[in-house]
Design a protein around this motif. Structure first.
Motif: not given
Length: 466
Positions: A369-372, A374-383, A393-401, A405-408
């Motif tokens: 899911e898109l939210s997964t 985005l939230k996972w990437a946000e957690v990585a950023q917080k770490n 996000l590159k993996q997510g972009k393969a599902f939602y090109p 939200k992913i691009l920005y």
């Protein structure tokens, strides 16, 4: 010592079991042995059935029917070679015996040769007088072959022969449902009910078809008729409760679920549904009570633990929510929904390492899911794992090109990583999709340090000119 018929017990089964307990020998007709063996087979008492076959063949060594029962047991026990050998001998004696073809079909089915089994069953059908049992077997073979239309036709013939053959009726409806032909199922059931107006099973199934089509008023009426036909039919009360939930009539739904509990022993599923109804009614204490009743009744019902988790998550008691989601994960650790919920709880607790691990498990188990992403990437950023966030996000972009939200978000992470070249490429891709720059706030809000930068303004201006 053999006893005279006048000294024997009246019922063959009682007489047979009496014989097994003594050294006496009772004589039975071959037909009596068949009844005895069928009784044990139908009740799953294979050892006693085999004793009946052995003694029966000692007294009636030429009985083809007893030998066929021996074949049936051999097939059940996967002794297929010996079964085929005995069938070959029997076919020489009685080539037109339908049971020989049926047992050969069972062997073919055991060997996953369902097409061959169908051919043999059709031969048996040609030798049969009514064929109802054969149509039932044909239906099962067609199910194995995923030929639901022919399976449906076969089971319909069984119902035509015996309107009270509910097993076949269920199979007919199963075929309709698999083919997603809910309208066809409704027509069939209504026609059936014309001849059997007090069949609670058919009313119940009709209600389920209406429910699938979101025809809730019709579903309620069907369940009411099922209850009129049998006021102790738990399934009808339960399904009626689900419809009432859909209609927002939570108090009425609770009443129906409570009826199921009053008729029979309580079930965890009824407690769970009652708890969810109270939750909708914003009665938190009653909701909590029934959720705990759910897991008390069935500690292995993971949905019960999830309900408790969600309860505590909503009231922001994240420590308890974490405790209970782990209960659910201990039961079903392969459920991505549970891992995602676990990740969100860890985020709320600011335990980003565990949140990262949980999101990764959710994705590994198939949550795309898109939210997964985005939230996972946000957690990585917080770490402070910016590169990890970029890869996510590159993996997510393969599902939602083309998802802005992913691009920005990717633009922001690339800027944090100091990669302005790729950030510019992703920003231009986003701006092409977002020509009116109505979604640029997604970037500006998430990355305020870059939101009003000259770099951003220059690229936006040049993209509009282009």
């Amino acid at each position: 010592m053999a006893l005279e018929s006048s000294e024997r017990p009246d019922r063959p089964i009682t007489k047979f079991e009496s014989m097994l307990k003594t050294d006496d020998v009772y004589f039975f007709d071959a037909e009596d042995f068949e009844d005895i063996i069928h009784h044990y087979l139908n009740n799953g008492k294979i050892a006693l059935a085999k004793k009946g076959i052995k003694i029966g063949l000692q007294q009636h060594p030429a009985s083809i029917e007893l030998k066929l029962l021996k074949v049936e047991v051999m097939v059940f026990e996967n002794n297929l070679v010996a079964a085929e050998k005995l069938l070959d001998e029997l076919q020489l004696l009685d080539a037109n015996n339908q049971e020989i073809y049926i047992q050969r079909a069972n062997i073919y089915s055991k060997k996953d040769n369902h097409e061959g089994a169908v051919c043999l069953l059709q031969q048996a059908l040609n030798l049969s007088t009514d064929g109802v049992d054969i149509y039932s077997l044909l239906g099962m073979e067609y199910l194995f072959m995923d030929n639901f239309k022919l399976a449906r036709e076969s089971f319909m013939k069984c119902v035509d022969f015996d309107e009270h053959d509910y097993s076949s009726l269920y199979n007919v409806i199963y075929c309709f449902e698999y083919l997603e032909d809910f309208d066809g199922a409704i027509v069939y059931l209504n026609d059936y009910l014309e001849h059997n107006p007090y069949c609670e099973v058919a009313w119940h199934q009709l209600g389920k078809q209406y429910y699938s089509k979101q025809m809730y008023s019709e579903a309620l009426a069907a369940y009411d008729f099922a209850i009129i036909s049998d006021d102790s039919f738990i399934g009808a009360y339960f399904e009626k409760g689900k419809v009432l939930e859909k209609l927002g009539k939570y108090t009425d739904a609770i009443e129906n679920y409570e009826t199921t509990i009053s008729i029979e022993d309580p079930t965890s599923h009824a407690f769970l549904r009652i708890g969810k109804c109270y939750e909708k009614l914003q009665n938190s204490e009653m909701a909590k009570y029934y959720f705990y009743q759910t897991v008390h009744e069935d500690p292995l019902l993971d949905k019960g633990w999830l309900a408790i988790t969600n309860f505590y998550y909503r009231i922001k008691n994240y420590e308890k929510a974490l405790f209970y989601i782990n209960k659910a994960l201990n039961i079903d650790g392969g459920n991505p929904v549970y891992w995602k919920k676990c990740a969100r709880i860890h985020v709320a607790l600011k335990d980003y390492n565990q949140a990262y691990f949980s999101f990764k498990n959710a994705v590994d188990l198939g949550d795309y899911e898109l939210s997964t992403w985005l939230k996972w990437a946000e957690v990585a950023q917080k770490n402070n794992d910016i590169e990890g966030g970029i890869q996510i996000l590159k993996q997510g972009k393969a599902f939602y090109p083309n998802n802005l939200k992913i691009l920005y978000t990717m633009v922001g992470l690339l800027l944090l990583a100091g990669d302005r070249i790729n950030a510019r490429i992703y920003l231009l891709d986003a701006l092409k999709l977002d020509r009116e720059t109505k979604k640029i706030h997604l970037f500006q809000k998430k990355f305020p340090e870059f939101g009003n930068s000259d770099w951003l303004k220059t690229i936006i201006t040049s993209s509009k000119k282009g």
